[in-house]
Design a protein around this motif. Structure first.
Motif, PDB file in Angstrom:
ATOM      1  N   MET A  93      36.311  34.429  40.482  1.00 19.12           N
ATOM      2  CA  MET A  93      37.616  34.882  40.897  1.00 19.12           C
ATOM      3  C   MET A  93      37.864  34.366  42.316  1.00 19.12           C
ATOM      4  SD  MET A  93      38.916  38.818  41.232  1.00 19.12           S
ATOM      5  CE  MET A  93      38.841  39.022  39.480  1.00 19.12           C
ATOM      6  N   LYS A  94      39.056  33.841  42.545  1.00 18.41           N
ATOM      7  CA  LYS A  94      39.406  33.302  43.856  1.00 18.41           C
ATOM      8  C   LYS A  94      40.442  34.195  44.524  1.00 18.41           C
ATOM      9  CE  LYS A  94      38.413  28.537  42.735  1.00 18.41           C
ATOM     10  NZ  LYS A  94      38.890  27.163  42.713  1.00 18.41           N
ATOM     11  N   ALA A  95      40.235  34.376  45.824  1.00 20.95           N
ATOM     12  CA  ALA A  95      41.165  35.194  46.603  1.00 20.95           C
ATOM     13  C   ALA A  95      41.414  34.526  47.945  1.00 20.95           C
ATOM     14  CB  ALA A  95      40.604  36.594  46.812  1.00 20.95           C
ATOM     15  N   ASP A 145      36.319  41.479  37.768  1.00 18.44           N
ATOM     16  CA  ASP A 145      36.826  42.828  38.013  1.00 18.44           C
ATOM     17  C   ASP A 145      37.637  42.842  39.306  1.00 18.44           C
ATOM     18  OD1 ASP A 145      37.343  45.505  38.268  1.00 18.44           O
ATOM     19  OD2 ASP A 145      35.247  46.113  38.516  1.00 18.44           O
ATOM     20  N   ARG A 146      38.954  42.840  39.160  1.00 19.17           N
ATOM     21  CA  ARG A 146      39.838  42.754  40.322  1.00 19.17           C
ATOM     22  C   ARG A 146      39.683  43.954  41.260  1.00 19.17           C
ATOM     23  NH1 ARG A 146      45.818  40.362  40.556  1.00 19.17           N
ATOM     24  NH2 ARG A 146      46.354  41.078  42.635  1.00 19.17           N
ATOM     25  N   PHE A 187      45.294  37.233  45.226  1.00 21.16           N
ATOM     26  CA  PHE A 187      44.408  36.675  44.204  1.00 21.16           C
ATOM     27  C   PHE A 187      45.096  35.510  43.509  1.00 21.16           C
ATOM     28  CE2 PHE A 187      42.579  40.834  44.823  1.00 21.16           C
ATOM     29  CZ  PHE A 187      41.228  40.575  44.769  1.00 21.16           C
ATOM     30  N   ALA A 188      44.320  34.455  43.225  1.00 23.66           N
ATOM     31  CA  ALA A 188      44.844  33.309  42.478  1.00 23.66           C
ATOM     32  C   ALA A 188      45.035  33.733  41.024  1.00 23.66           C
ATOM     33  CB  ALA A 188      43.878  32.142  42.569  1.00 23.66           C
ATOM     34  N   GLU A 189      46.083  33.299  40.440  1.00 26.36           N
ATOM     35  CA  GLU A 189      46.369  33.660  39.039  1.00 26.36           C
ATOM     36  C   GLU A 189      45.700  32.709  38.099  1.00 26.36           C
ATOM     37  OE1 GLU A 189      47.894  36.499  38.244  1.00 26.36           O
ATOM     38  OE2 GLU A 189      48.081  36.883  40.372  1.00 26.36           O
TER      39      GLU A 189
END
Length: 80
Positions: free
Chosen positions: A1-3, A50-51, A78-80
């Motif tokens: 997950m990228k943020a 898990d966001r 957060f990147a979609e």
């Protein structure tokens, strides 16, 4: 997950670096610049999907290291 974490000075805090950038832009002939506020950007890659957990981890990272919460605010995207 990228943020992406964006950290900026609170509006009530003076920003001398932003003022210097503003002056430099004017001296370079860039017109229409009314003001500049500078900040920091952190691109963070997190394990898992898990966001809620990621948001909690990034909030902790910002509160402890990435931002001085006395004078700075932060926003997590957060990147979609």
């Amino acid at each position: 997950m990228k943020a992406r974490v964006i950290v900026t000075l609170k509006s009530a805090v003076l920003d001398p670096q932003g003022k210097a950038i503003e002056g430099a832009l004017r001296s370079l002939g860039v017109s229409g610049v009314q003001s500049v506020r500078q900040g920091k950007v952190f691109d963070v890659e997190l394990a898992g999907n898990d966001r809620a957990s990621a948001e909690g981890a990034l909030k902790e990272a910002c509160d402890k290291l990435l931002a001085n919460t006395v004078i700075e605010t932060y926003k997590v995207e957060f990147a979609e």
